[in-house]
Motif scaffolding. Structure first.
Motif, PDB file in Angstrom:
ATOM      1  N   UNK A  49       0.817  -1.163  -0.057  1.00  0.00           N
ATOM      2  CA  UNK A  49       0.038   0.162  -0.052  1.00  0.00           C
ATOM      3  C   UNK A  49       0.877   1.437  -0.036  1.00  0.00           C
ATOM      4  N   UNK A  50       2.210   1.056   0.307  1.00  0.00           N
ATOM      5  CA  UNK A  50       2.832   2.201   0.220  1.00  0.00           C
ATOM      6  C   UNK A  50       3.130   3.038  -1.370  1.00  0.00           C
ATOM      7  N   UNK A 103       0.626   5.844  -1.442  1.00  0.00           N
ATOM      8  CA  UNK A 103       1.337   6.814  -0.665  1.00  0.00           C
ATOM      9  C   UNK A 103       2.400   7.573  -1.526  1.00  0.00           C
ATOM     10  N   UNK A 104       3.122   6.791  -2.221  1.00  0.00           N
ATOM     11  CA  UNK A 104       4.307   7.128  -2.735  1.00  0.00           C
ATOM     12  C   UNK A 104       3.807   8.025  -4.040  1.00  0.00           C
ATOM     13  N   UNK A 151      13.835  15.577  -1.104  1.00  0.00           N
ATOM     14  CA  UNK A 151      12.571  14.812  -0.568  1.00  0.00           C
ATOM     15  C   UNK A 151      11.925  13.729  -1.493  1.00  0.00           C
ATOM     16  N   UNK A 175      14.819  11.234  -1.276  1.00  0.00           N
ATOM     17  CA  UNK A 175      14.383  10.281   0.009  1.00  0.00           C
ATOM     18  C   UNK A 175      13.271   9.470   0.095  1.00  0.00           C
ATOM     19  N   UNK A 176      12.251   9.607  -0.454  1.00  0.00           N
ATOM     20  CA  UNK A 176      10.881   8.818  -0.467  1.00  0.00           C
ATOM     21  C   UNK A 176      11.213   7.831  -1.230  1.00  0.00           C
ATOM     22  N   UNK A 195      14.108   6.445  -2.205  1.00  0.00           N
ATOM     23  CA  UNK A 195      15.008   5.527  -1.642  1.00  0.00           C
ATOM     24  C   UNK A 195      14.296   4.732  -0.516  1.00  0.00           C
ATOM     25  N   UNK A 196      13.568   5.502   0.428  1.00  0.00           N
ATOM     26  CA  UNK A 196      12.737   4.668   1.311  1.00  0.00           C
ATOM     27  C   UNK A 196      11.915   3.464   0.938  1.00  0.00           C
ATOM     28  N   UNK A 197      11.271   3.570  -0.211  1.00  0.00           N
ATOM     29  CA  UNK A 197      10.418   2.692  -0.771  1.00  0.00           C
ATOM     30  C   UNK A 197      11.022   1.636  -1.588  1.00  0.00           C
ATOM     31  N   UNK A 230       5.121   9.611   4.323  1.00  0.00           N
ATOM     32  CA  UNK A 230       5.543   8.374   3.768  1.00  0.00           C
ATOM     33  C   UNK A 230       6.751   7.557   4.428  1.00  0.00           C
ATOM     34  N   UNK A 284      19.562  10.809   3.636  1.00  0.00           N
ATOM     35  CA  UNK A 284      20.454  10.420   2.355  1.00  0.00           C
ATOM     36  C   UNK A 284      21.657  11.265   2.506  1.00  0.00           C
ATOM     37  N   UNK A 322      18.026   4.335   2.016  1.00  0.00           N
ATOM     38  CA  UNK A 322      17.068   3.312   2.823  1.00  0.00           C
ATOM     39  C   UNK A 322      17.861   2.615   3.577  1.00  0.00           C
TER      40      UNK A 322
END
Lengths: 123, 275
Positions: free
Chosen positions: A29-30, A33-34, A71, A74-75, A77-79, B13, B87, B109
């Motif tokens: 489900x991310x 959001x992404x 940003x 970063x997002x 990268x996180x997902x 997120x 990052x 990450x």
């Protein structure tokens, strides 16, 4: 995850197809959001790029551009959407390196490409 | 004890993703709290108990570095561990952050394994720091009141069988108990040193250890719990005896205990903090 070459963002060269962006299979489900968050930031980026074009060198607009690119990076990268992360990295580099008058076009190209990638992910 | 974790990032997120990564780790979390920038984080830190802060650097209004600087100026927040999640890859920037009091750094990450490794390091460091403080407090108390010498630990020191346990509780800005566990024959030396007694009975042994607990608390509380011992009420110390080594094994098994070699006798101290 295949490595793609996004260096074309700095010299208006070719970019990989936005339809080929790989999304981790466990994103769940991310993803929604992404995409929602990225699209919102792309709208902000477009405004910042146009404002930058109208008033070149304005530090406020430059800061907004840097914040948005950072940003999205970063997002991504996180997902785990590494190709988007790489594109943002190249765009951040291009924004610092390009002459000021060439920066808005680079940003709008980044926005169009990323927008297409987001649509491709949700299709 | 369940940990309260504060996640500070301007991306909802990213906060959600970090929370899920933490949930994959075998870490008992009491509450997750979230803030979109340093200002919001400081407000939460002022209102709630937070055990760990995970913070981004680049945020609107107040970034992670400024937030850490502000945390370090407050007695209530300066010892809360902060791990930067960013990052950022410039090593000089990361070194600067570590010098400013950031405990560790996670590059976005990060994996659950990387997070687990960091938390394990953090808690073991905290245990060592606690142990060091307890050692210092006890050493100072002994030097002050009993003129006894602290020696390096030796492997062949005998684990005490017959022991006396002194407990003293404190309430105030923090609440807790300090325990000192000493061998029976050590209490005898202590009683002789304190009271210059030629013959020491059981009561004198207990009283000597109570006195040690009292003075240790007076030295200990300002060192780690508050800037002044006046901010606390201290109970009258109590003591209990034990004829087997169970009291010793139970106390030293706790991570917040430390053991000293005092002139060849092993003496242990434990700090028990209450929420």
């Amino acid at each position: 995850m295949k490595t793609k070459d996004f260096s074309g963002i700095i010299n208006n060269g070719p970019l990989p197809s936005p339809q080929d962006v790989e999304v981790p299979c466990d994103i769940g489900d991310l993803l929604n959001d992404y995409v929602e968050s990225t699209e919102s930031m792309l709208a902000e980026l477009e405004q910042a790029a146009l404002a930058y074009e109208a008033d070149q060198g304005c530090e406020e607009n430059s800061a907004a551009v840097r914040r948005i690119l950072h940003k999205i990076k970063g997002e991504s990268s996180m997902v785990g959407i590494d190709q988007m992360c790489e594109l943002c990295h190249q765009a951040e580099f291009a924004f610092e390196e390009l002459p000021k008058h060439k920066r808005p076009d680079m940003l709008l190209r980044f926005k169009d490409w990323t927008w297409a990638a987001m649509h491709s992910m949700t299709d | 004890m369940a940990l309260n974790v504060l996640i500070v990032d301007d991306s909802s997120l990213t906060r959600k993703r970090i929370r899920r990564i933490i949930e994959m780790v075998d870490l008992e979390v009491g509450r997750f709290m979230e803030a979109g920038n340093g200002i919001e984080a400081l407000r939460i830190l002022g209102e709630s108990r937070v055990d760990l802060v995970l913070a981004d650097l680049n945020m609107p209004e107040m970034g992670g570095a400024d937030m850490v600087r502000r945390m370090k100026t407050s007695e209530a927040t300066k010892s809360i561990p902060v791990v930067v999640v960013s990052t950022e890859s410039r090593t000089t920037r990361i070194k600067d952050l570590l010098a400013e009091g950031v405990k560790d750094y996670l590059h976005k990450p990060f994996t659950p394994e990387e997070f687990r490794e960091i938390t394990q390091t953090l808690w073991s460091e905290q245990a060592i720091e606690y142990g060091d403080v307890l050692t210092k407090a006890l050493s100072q108390a002994l030097e002050t009141m009993a003129f006894l010498t602290i020696l390096p630990m030796e492997e062949d020191l005998a684990i005490p069988v017959k022991t006396v346990l002194a407990e003293i509780s404190f309430t105030g800005a923090k609440t807790g108990t300090i325990q000192i566990l000493a061998p029976w024959n050590f209490c005898e030396i202590l009683a002789e040193n304190i009271g210059a007694l030629s013959e020491v009975d059981d009561k004198a042994r207990h009283d000597a250890l109570k006195e040690l607990a009292n003075v240790t608390s007076g030295l200990f509380l300002p060192m780690v719990v508050s800037s002044t011992a006046d901010a606390f009420d201290i109970t009258v110390p109590t003591t209990t005896s034990c004829d087997n080594s169970s009291q010793w094994h139970e106390l030293v098994a706790d991570q917040n205990s430390c053991v000293l070699n005092i002139e060849g006798y092993m003496v242990a101290t434990r700090l028990i903090m209450k929420d």
